[in-house]
Design a protein around this motif. Structure first.
Motif, mmCIF file in Angstrom:
data_model
loop_
_atom_site.group_PDB
_atom_site.id
_atom_site.type_symbol
_atom_site.label_atom_id
_atom_site.label_comp_id
_atom_site.label_asym_id
_atom_site.label_seq_id
_atom_site.Cartn_x
_atom_site.Cartn_y
_atom_site.Cartn_z
ATOM 1 N N ILE A 91 0.821 -1.219 0.000
ATOM 2 C CA ILE A 91 0.000 0.000 0.000
ATOM 3 C C ILE A 91 0.852 1.266 0.000
ATOM 4 C CG2 ILE A 91 -0.343 0.050 2.513
ATOM 5 C CD1 ILE A 91 -3.081 0.880 -0.005
ATOM 6 N N THR A 92 1.891 1.311 0.820
ATOM 7 C CA THR A 92 2.717 2.518 0.903
ATOM 8 C C THR A 92 3.415 2.791 -0.421
ATOM 9 O OG1 THR A 92 3.030 2.149 3.267
ATOM 10 C CG2 THR A 92 4.578 3.640 2.193
ATOM 11 N N MET A 95 0.866 4.017 -2.979
ATOM 12 C CA MET A 95 0.499 5.408 -2.717
ATOM 13 C C MET A 95 1.576 6.354 -3.234
ATOM 14 S SD MET A 95 -1.051 5.023 1.134
ATOM 15 C CE MET A 95 -1.409 6.777 1.359
ATOM 16 N N PRO A 110 -1.759 5.008 5.029
ATOM 17 C CA PRO A 110 -2.712 3.894 4.971
ATOM 18 C C PRO A 110 -3.563 3.842 6.239
ATOM 19 C CG PRO A 110 -0.491 3.157 4.424
ATOM 20 C CD PRO A 110 -0.374 4.556 4.939
ATOM 21 N N THR A 117 -7.591 -5.291 6.058
ATOM 22 C CA THR A 117 -6.731 -4.803 4.993
ATOM 23 C C THR A 117 -6.172 -3.428 5.351
ATOM 24 O OG1 THR A 117 -8.628 -3.787 3.871
ATOM 25 C CG2 THR A 117 -8.008 -6.035 3.189
ATOM 26 N N SER A 118 -5.197 -2.976 4.572
ATOM 27 C CA SER A 118 -4.710 -1.600 4.633
ATOM 28 C C SER A 118 -5.202 -0.908 3.370
ATOM 29 C CB SER A 118 -3.182 -1.565 4.679
ATOM 30 O OG SER A 118 -2.719 -2.138 5.879
ATOM 31 N N ILE A 119 -5.774 0.299 3.526
ATOM 32 C CA ILE A 119 -6.396 0.967 2.383
ATOM 33 C C ILE A 119 -5.967 2.428 2.284
ATOM 34 C CG2 ILE A 119 -8.416 -0.540 2.474
ATOM 35 C CD1 ILE A 119 -9.969 1.907 3.659
ATOM 36 N N ALA A 120 -6.190 2.998 1.109
ATOM 37 C CA ALA A 120 -6.020 4.429 0.869
ATOM 38 C C ALA A 120 -6.891 4.806 -0.321
ATOM 39 C CB ALA A 120 -4.561 4.763 0.583
ATOM 40 N N GLU A 133 -9.967 3.229 -4.579
ATOM 41 C CA GLU A 133 -9.355 2.753 -3.344
ATOM 42 C C GLU A 133 -8.247 1.767 -3.693
ATOM 43 O OE1 GLU A 133 -10.768 0.360 0.717
ATOM 44 O OE2 GLU A 133 -12.201 0.722 -0.889
ATOM 45 N N LEU A 134 -7.131 1.883 -2.991
ATOM 46 C CA LEU A 134 -6.056 0.904 -3.082
ATOM 47 C C LEU A 134 -6.158 0.017 -1.857
ATOM 48 C CD1 LEU A 134 -3.147 3.326 -4.057
ATOM 49 C CD2 LEU A 134 -4.595 1.970 -5.590
ATOM 50 N N VAL A 135 -5.977 -1.301 -2.037
ATOM 51 C CA VAL A 135 -6.166 -2.257 -0.963
ATOM 52 C C VAL A 135 -4.989 -3.236 -0.908
ATOM 53 C CG1 VAL A 135 -7.646 -4.101 -0.041
ATOM 54 C CG2 VAL A 135 -8.672 -2.186 -1.284
ATOM 55 N N GLN A 136 -4.380 -3.325 0.260
ATOM 56 C CA GLN A 136 -3.351 -4.346 0.487
ATOM 57 C C GLN A 136 -3.938 -5.390 1.424
ATOM 58 O OE1 GLN A 136 0.534 -3.061 1.934
ATOM 59 N NE2 GLN A 136 0.753 -5.004 3.018
#
Length: 142
Positions: A91-92, A95, A110, A117-120, A133-136
């Motif tokens: 995620i980082t 981003m 995040p 999950t970790s999101i942004a 949305e980005l999802v790890q």
């Protein structure tokens, strides 16, 4: 950078009725239910399919109140697609890579998302009008 479509977020007025609709119509199974106070929603994740890079889902979102982001979305646009989420490996890093292209990040760091999950989120005005949305996925024990 993008591994898969992780989920499509759908805003709804009645979570239980919408779950029943997706179960009856598409045979989907609820794999997670959560209340996310920070985002102001009750949600359910319905499993669609699995692929080499992870699963894909429909995320149903019912607002906890009219002044929440999803509550305001429903008031102005009605029920329907709220956002598209893409799975990423890190995620980082994702981003940073997106920010380097000039796309504005709604989240500067995040945060916790559905199913641990970790999101942004990315600003919709910079991504063709689509809240993105980005999802790890969570780290798995070896």
């Amino acid at each position: 950078m993008l591994l898969r479509i992780d989920h499509i977020g759908i805003a709804c007025h009645d979570l239980e009725a919408t779950i029943a609709l997706y179960q009856k119509t598409f045979g989907l199974t609820v794999v997670s239910r959560e209340v996310n106070e920070e985002q102001g929603v009750r949600e359910a994740m319905l499993h669609v399919a699995d692929g080499e890079t992870g699963g894909s889902y429909i995320q149903l979102l019912e607002p906890l109140g009219p002044d929440t982001p999803v509550g305001k979305f429903l008031a102005s646009r009605g029920e329907g697609v709220h956002h598209v989420a893409y799975g990423v490996a890190g995620i980082t890093e994702a981003m940073e890579e997106v920010a380097a292209t000039g796309v504005r990040l709604i989240d500067k760091a995040p945060r916790h998302g559905s199913m641990n999950t970790s999101i942004a989120f990315l600003h919709p005005k910079d991504v063709g009008g689509v809240l993105t949305e980005l999802v790890q996925a969570p780290e798995r024990d070896s």
